[in-house]
Structures are given as structure tokens and as C-alpha cells.
Design a protein around this motif. Structure first.
Motif, PDB file in Angstrom:
ATOM      1  N   TRP A  98      19.386   1.556 -19.171  1.00  0.00           N
ATOM      2  CA  TRP A  98      19.039   1.137 -20.528  1.00  0.00           C
ATOM      3  C   TRP A  98      17.516   1.191 -20.661  1.00  0.00           C
ATOM      4  O   TRP A  98      16.794   0.748 -19.748  1.00  0.00           O
ATOM      5  N   SER A 155      22.662  -3.319  -9.601  1.00  0.00           N
ATOM      6  CA  SER A 155      21.759  -3.233 -10.750  1.00  0.00           C
ATOM      7  C   SER A 155      20.322  -3.424 -10.304  1.00  0.00           C
ATOM      8  O   SER A 155      20.040  -4.126  -9.330  1.00  0.00           O
ATOM      9  N   ILE A 208      23.230  -6.093 -16.811  1.00  0.00           N
ATOM     10  CA  ILE A 208      23.918  -4.837 -17.079  1.00  0.00           C
ATOM     11  C   ILE A 208      25.238  -4.843 -16.326  1.00  0.00           C
ATOM     12  O   ILE A 208      25.321  -5.382 -15.218  1.00  0.00           O
ATOM     13  N   LEU A 242      24.915  -3.961 -21.976  1.00  0.00           N
ATOM     14  CA  LEU A 242      23.664  -4.669 -21.739  1.00  0.00           C
ATOM     15  C   LEU A 242      23.772  -6.009 -22.454  1.00  0.00           C
ATOM     16  O   LEU A 242      23.783  -6.051 -23.691  1.00  0.00           O
ATOM     17  N   CYS A 295      20.670   4.179 -24.092  1.00  0.00           N
ATOM     18  CA  CYS A 295      21.251   4.304 -22.760  1.00  0.00           C
ATOM     19  C   CYS A 295      21.147   5.765 -22.339  1.00  0.00           C
ATOM     20  O   CYS A 295      21.041   6.668 -23.183  1.00  0.00           O
TER      21      CYS A 295
END
Length: 127
Positions: free
Chosen positions: A36, A57, A70, A81, A96
Motif C-alpha cells: 500500500w 508484514s 495490512i 489496509l 495498492c
């Protein structure tokens, strides 16, 4: 045709929450690292968070630590998100992007390595 579509943006008051979605068509998100990003007016695009194909992540931006998370739902071919405790400085267009395919990998792509991008969704944090 490979396509990413973001949704869930909008206007929210400071301290509020939003959940953005990134839905894929034409390919399976399972095999792609998803990032993102956001771009505020007059500023460069910056990375926010990335999720790898193993589900790990990584924060690209220290400013969202403890507030944004996320996640991915491979059954829905969608990455989310979750944004909590939003601040006016979080106002931006959120995008994204996908990097891959990378199978069962912990590799976190550099910002410039993403291959496919969505069109973005506007998030405005204001009272």
C-alpha cells in the motif's frame, strides 16, 4: 488482463477508522507481495505497508506504526489496509500494488519493484 482495484476511501474525522480494500482480477494475489502506498498533494508517493506471500508484514512508513495494519484474504483475492486513529496528515490518495509472482517468500520488494498498480482511492481526514 491483470487489474487491481482499490475501494473504501472517503471522508473521516480525526481519530476515526477506515478499511481499504485492494481486489485483484486476472491473477491470483496469493502469489504476489502487495504494498500500500499513498500520495498527498504536492508530495512524492510513499510506501505505507507491505504484505508478503507468506503473510508477513513490513512497514515502509514509521508514521503509521501501531495505527495501520495490512492483511490478506486469499479466498477473496483481496488485501486490506486497516487504518485506525487517523490524522489529518494521513490525507492522501492510497494505492495498492503487486510484485511477483513470488511463491511462499518473505521477500519485501523495494518501492520501485512493484509491477502492477491500482488507480487509487482518496482518503480525507478532516473535521
Amino acid at each position: 488482463q491483470l487489474q487491481l482495484v482499490e475501494s473504501g476511501g472517503g471522508l473521516v474525522q480525526p481519530g476515526g477508522s477506515l478499511r481499504l480494500s485492494c481486489a485483484a482480477s486476472g491473477f491470483t494475489l496469493d502469489y504476489y507481495a502487495i504494498g500500500w502506498f499513498r500520495q498527498a498533494p504536492g508530495k512524492e508517493r510513499e510506501g505505507v505497508l507491505c504484505i508478503t506471500t507468506t503473510g508477513g508484514s513490513t512497514n515502509y512508513a514509521d508514521s503509521v506504526k501501531g495505527r495501520f495494519t495490512i492483511s490478506r484474504d486469499n479466498a477473496k483475492n483481496t488485501v486490506y489496509l486497516q487504518m485506525n486513529s487517523l490524522k489529518p496528515e494521513d490525507t492522501a490518495v492510497y494505492y495498492c500494488a503487486a510484485h511477483g509472482p513470488t511463491y511462499f517468500s518473505d521477500y519485501v520488494p523495494q518501492v520501485g519493484e512493484y509491477d502492477y498498480w491500482g488507480q487509487g482511492t482518496q482518503v480525507t481526514v478532516s473535521s
